[in-house]
Design a protein around this motif. Structure first.
Motif, mmCIF file in Angstrom:
data_model
loop_
_atom_site.group_PDB
_atom_site.id
_atom_site.type_symbol
_atom_site.label_atom_id
_atom_site.label_comp_id
_atom_site.label_asym_id
_atom_site.label_seq_id
_atom_site.Cartn_x
_atom_site.Cartn_y
_atom_site.Cartn_z
ATOM 1 N N PRO A 31 24.232 38.262 33.284
ATOM 2 C CA PRO A 31 25.088 39.445 33.113
ATOM 3 C C PRO A 31 24.587 40.619 33.933
ATOM 4 C CG PRO A 31 23.664 39.145 31.203
ATOM 5 C CD PRO A 31 23.482 37.928 32.060
ATOM 6 N N GLY A 32 25.537 41.460 34.351
ATOM 7 C CA GLY A 32 25.165 42.670 35.071
ATOM 8 C C GLY A 32 25.253 42.483 36.565
ATOM 9 N N GLY A 33 24.240 41.889 37.152
ATOM 10 C CA GLY A 33 24.210 41.697 38.589
ATOM 11 C C GLY A 33 23.238 42.641 39.255
ATOM 12 N N PRO A 34 22.931 42.396 40.525
ATOM 13 C CA PRO A 34 21.953 43.241 41.218
ATOM 14 C C PRO A 34 22.412 44.682 41.377
ATOM 15 C CG PRO A 34 23.033 41.739 42.742
ATOM 16 C CD PRO A 34 23.424 41.306 41.373
ATOM 17 N N GLU A 35 23.736 44.912 41.407
ATOM 18 C CA GLU A 35 24.198 46.285 41.547
ATOM 19 C C GLU A 35 23.808 47.132 40.351
ATOM 20 O OE1 GLU A 35 27.720 43.864 39.995
ATOM 21 O OE2 GLU A 35 26.023 43.647 41.327
ATOM 22 N N THR A 36 23.732 46.503 39.161
ATOM 23 C CA THR A 36 23.285 47.230 37.976
ATOM 24 C C THR A 36 21.803 47.561 38.083
ATOM 25 O OG1 THR A 36 24.948 46.102 36.621
ATOM 26 C CG2 THR A 36 23.107 47.143 35.462
ATOM 27 N N ALA A 37 21.005 46.617 38.634
ATOM 28 C CA ALA A 37 19.579 46.875 38.804
ATOM 29 C C ALA A 37 19.321 48.012 39.792
ATOM 30 C CB ALA A 37 18.870 45.602 39.286
ATOM 31 N N ILE A 38 20.183 48.132 40.802
ATOM 32 C CA ILE A 38 19.993 49.161 41.814
ATOM 33 C C ILE A 38 20.520 50.509 41.342
ATOM 34 C CG2 ILE A 38 20.604 49.860 44.162
ATOM 35 C CD1 ILE A 38 20.738 46.893 44.883
ATOM 36 N N LEU A 39 21.716 50.514 40.763
ATOM 37 C CA LEU A 39 22.378 51.773 40.416
ATOM 38 C C LEU A 39 22.163 52.203 38.977
ATOM 39 C CD1 LEU A 39 25.819 51.077 42.151
ATOM 40 C CD2 LEU A 39 23.948 52.488 43.024
ATOM 41 N N GLY A 78 14.001 37.084 51.528
ATOM 42 C CA GLY A 78 14.692 38.341 51.310
ATOM 43 C C GLY A 78 13.756 39.457 50.878
ATOM 44 N N THR A 79 14.373 40.525 50.371
ATOM 45 C CA THR A 79 13.650 41.722 49.952
ATOM 46 C C THR A 79 13.884 41.975 48.477
ATOM 47 O OG1 THR A 79 13.941 42.688 52.155
ATOM 48 C CG2 THR A 79 13.319 44.188 50.383
ATOM 49 N N SER A 80 12.832 42.308 47.764
ATOM 50 C CA SER A 80 12.931 42.596 46.338
ATOM 51 C C SER A 80 13.781 43.839 46.109
ATOM 52 C CB SER A 80 11.540 42.796 45.739
ATOM 53 O OG SER A 80 11.625 43.301 44.425
ATOM 54 N N ILE A 81 14.698 43.756 45.155
ATOM 55 C CA ILE A 81 15.550 44.903 44.837
ATOM 56 C C ILE A 81 14.749 46.008 44.164
ATOM 57 C CG2 ILE A 81 17.522 45.655 43.438
ATOM 58 C CD1 ILE A 81 18.719 42.883 43.847
ATOM 59 N N SER A 82 13.772 45.639 43.355
ATOM 60 C CA SER A 82 13.030 46.634 42.575
ATOM 61 C C SER A 82 11.895 47.275 43.361
ATOM 62 C CB SER A 82 12.485 46.001 41.292
ATOM 63 O OG SER A 82 11.660 44.881 41.609
ATOM 64 N N THR A 83 11.138 46.499 44.138
ATOM 65 C CA THR A 83 9.976 47.038 44.852
ATOM 66 C C THR A 83 10.252 47.359 46.315
ATOM 67 O OG1 THR A 83 9.139 44.847 45.500
ATOM 68 C CG2 THR A 83 8.475 45.692 43.339
ATOM 69 N N LYS A 84 11.394 46.881 46.840
ATOM 70 C CA LYS A 84 11.770 47.104 48.242
ATOM 71 C C LYS A 84 10.796 46.444 49.218
ATOM 72 C CE LYS A 84 14.901 49.758 46.482
ATOM 73 N NZ LYS A 84 16.258 49.198 46.264
ATOM 74 N N ASP A 292 9.661 40.634 34.489
ATOM 75 C CA ASP A 292 10.243 41.933 34.825
ATOM 76 C C ASP A 292 11.447 41.766 35.758
ATOM 77 O OD1 ASP A 292 8.312 43.188 33.315
ATOM 78 O OD2 ASP A 292 6.982 43.574 35.019
ATOM 79 N N SER A 293 11.384 40.814 36.658
ATOM 80 C CA SER A 293 12.488 40.602 37.596
ATOM 81 C C SER A 293 13.741 40.112 36.874
ATOM 82 C CB SER A 293 12.079 39.587 38.672
ATOM 83 O OG SER A 293 10.974 40.066 39.421
ATOM 84 N N ILE A 294 13.566 39.344 35.793
ATOM 85 C CA ILE A 294 14.728 38.893 35.014
ATOM 86 C C ILE A 294 15.402 40.086 34.365
ATOM 87 C CG2 ILE A 294 15.450 37.542 33.016
ATOM 88 C CD1 ILE A 294 13.290 35.532 33.691
ATOM 89 N N SER A 295 14.626 40.959 33.747
ATOM 90 C CA SER A 295 15.210 42.132 33.087
ATOM 91 C C SER A 295 15.838 43.092 34.091
ATOM 92 C CB SER A 295 14.140 42.852 32.266
ATOM 93 O OG SER A 295 13.101 43.338 33.102
ATOM 94 N N GLN A 296 15.300 43.127 35.314
ATOM 95 C CA GLN A 296 15.822 44.027 36.342
ATOM 96 C C GLN A 296 16.864 43.358 37.233
ATOM 97 O OE1 GLN A 296 12.288 45.236 38.399
ATOM 98 N NE2 GLN A 296 11.469 46.386 36.656
ATOM 99 N N ARG A 297 17.167 42.088 36.953
ATOM 100 C CA ARG A 297 18.154 41.323 37.723
ATOM 101 C C ARG A 297 17.819 41.318 39.217
ATOM 102 N NH1 ARG A 297 20.588 44.721 34.180
ATOM 103 N NH2 ARG A 297 21.746 43.802 32.442
ATOM 104 N N ASP A 298 16.557 41.121 39.499
ATOM 105 C CA ASP A 298 16.091 41.094 40.888
ATOM 106 C C ASP A 298 16.296 39.686 41.434
ATOM 107 O OD1 ASP A 298 14.849 41.474 43.304
ATOM 108 O OD2 ASP A 298 13.186 42.640 42.478
ATOM 109 N N TYR A 299 17.521 39.397 41.908
ATOM 110 C CA TYR A 299 17.881 38.058 42.341
ATOM 111 C C TYR A 299 16.986 37.483 43.436
ATOM 112 C CZ TYR A 299 22.266 38.185 39.683
ATOM 113 O OH TYR A 299 23.186 38.238 38.686
#
Length: 334
Positions: A31-39, A78-84, A292-299
């Motif tokens: 649920p949610g998606g990476p856009e939720t983790a980013i925004l 790829g690049t981590s959504i949370s840590t960049k 942490d990546s699961i909770s942050q949806r870091d695909y």
């Protein structure tokens, strides 16, 4: 032997391919998606749509899967959504800690579990046998996180015998070569750094080893008991062979096949399931980072880490297959 290895490697390809499909479907069902983790929860629909378009999430699923597999073959995670940061960089920084912890736990479990299981089988019905069976049941029943907190409270916080957290004392200026802290200390001859890193592994290693130790004791005991009842063992004893020869050549070697299988499965589980232990001891491995990546949806992190762990798990099982051929040469023929 070469054909044996090639045959096993070819059998691993369908398993990894199937896992990649299941992993891809699972991640896209979160649920949610990476856009939720980013925004966050306050992102506007326009902003969410822009991010999905930028990440290619609006394309057909087969196209996304093909792009994902193409990047995997190129080792581009790829690049981590949370840590960049690059996922490969994150993995190479954290995975050595998990390997050190899992290796320590498994070595402790093997060094204690196999001899204890063998002695329990040889002394079936005696005090040592009852104690080992009872202890193994307790070891399986006690949750790892509870044992970790108990060990930390007693030996780190009260007695101050071991460090309470981390992989190494931050005041030590150690040289990093492989990110395996113990190995780095040995390679650079920084003996204090190697000893300190090893000292930090004792408590989390004991906590993580509890369940594998209990299982290895029980499997070894059951396997040795089965072998002790075979005719060739009684024949060897009747011929007057020494206990050492009977133990090494006839009992242990024939009893090790199920034990080797168990060790392989447990090792793979330790590499992927050290989340609680790493969290309790603030041990910088991949376990807590994946949680942490699961909770942050870091695909990207989830897809990259899980696939690499799966490859490692498969390679561990290949080593188990090779150990079969060394323990019992008849396996090569079959």
């Amino acid at each position: 032997m070469f054909r044996f290895i090639v045959r096993r490697l070819l059998q691993l390809i369908p398993a990894l391919f199937g896992l990649s499909i299941l992993l891809f479907i699972w991640l896209h069902r979160l649920p949610g998606g990476p856009e939720t983790a980013i925004l966050g929860e306050r992102g506007t629909p326009e902003m969410r749509a822009a991010i999905r378009d930028n990440l290619g999430l609006d394309e057909p699923v087969l196209v996304q899967y093909g792009r994902f597999m193409s990047r995997m073959f190129r080792l581009d995670l790829g690049t981590s959504i949370s840590t960049k940061r690059e996922v490969t960089t994150e993995f190479l920084q954290r995975f050595p800690g998990t390997v050190e912890l899992a290796t320590t736990a498994m070595l402790l479990a093997i060094a204690i579990g196999i001899p204890l299981g063998y002695l329990a089988a040889r002394r079936r019905g005696r005090l040592l046998d009852h104690l080992s069976v009872t202890g193994s049941l307790i070891g399986v029943c006690i949750p790892v996180f509870f044992l970790a907190y108990v060990l930390k409270a007693i030996f780190a916080e009260n007695l101050h015998l071991f460090p309470a957290s981390g992989r190494q004392d931050p005041t030590i200026d150690a040289t990093r070569v492989t990110n395996f802290f113990v190995l780095d200390g040995l390679l650079t001859r920084e003996w204090d750094a190697a000893a300190d890193a090893l000292w930090h592994l004792v408590l989390p290693g004991l906590a993580l080893a509890s369940i594998p130790l209990a299982i290895i004791v029980r499997i070894t005991r059951a396997s040795v008991l089965e072998v002790l009842g075979e005719d060739f063992v009684r024949t060897a004893e009747a011929k007057g062979l020494t206990e050492r020869v009977v133990r090494q050549r006839h009992v242990l070697r024939n009893a090790m096949l199920p034990v080797a299988t168990t060790i392989g499965l447990l090792t793979g589980g330790l590499l992927s399931g050290a989340v609680l232990t790493e969290t309790v001891f603030a041990f910088s491995g991949i376990g807590a980072f994946i949680a942490d990546s699961i909770s942050q949806r870091d695909y990207p992190v989830l897809m990259g880490f899980i696939m690499i762990i799966a490859v490692v798990f498969v390679l561990v099982n290949l080593l188990v297959d090779l150990s079969y051929s060394l323990i019992d040469p008849r396996v090569r023929v079959r």
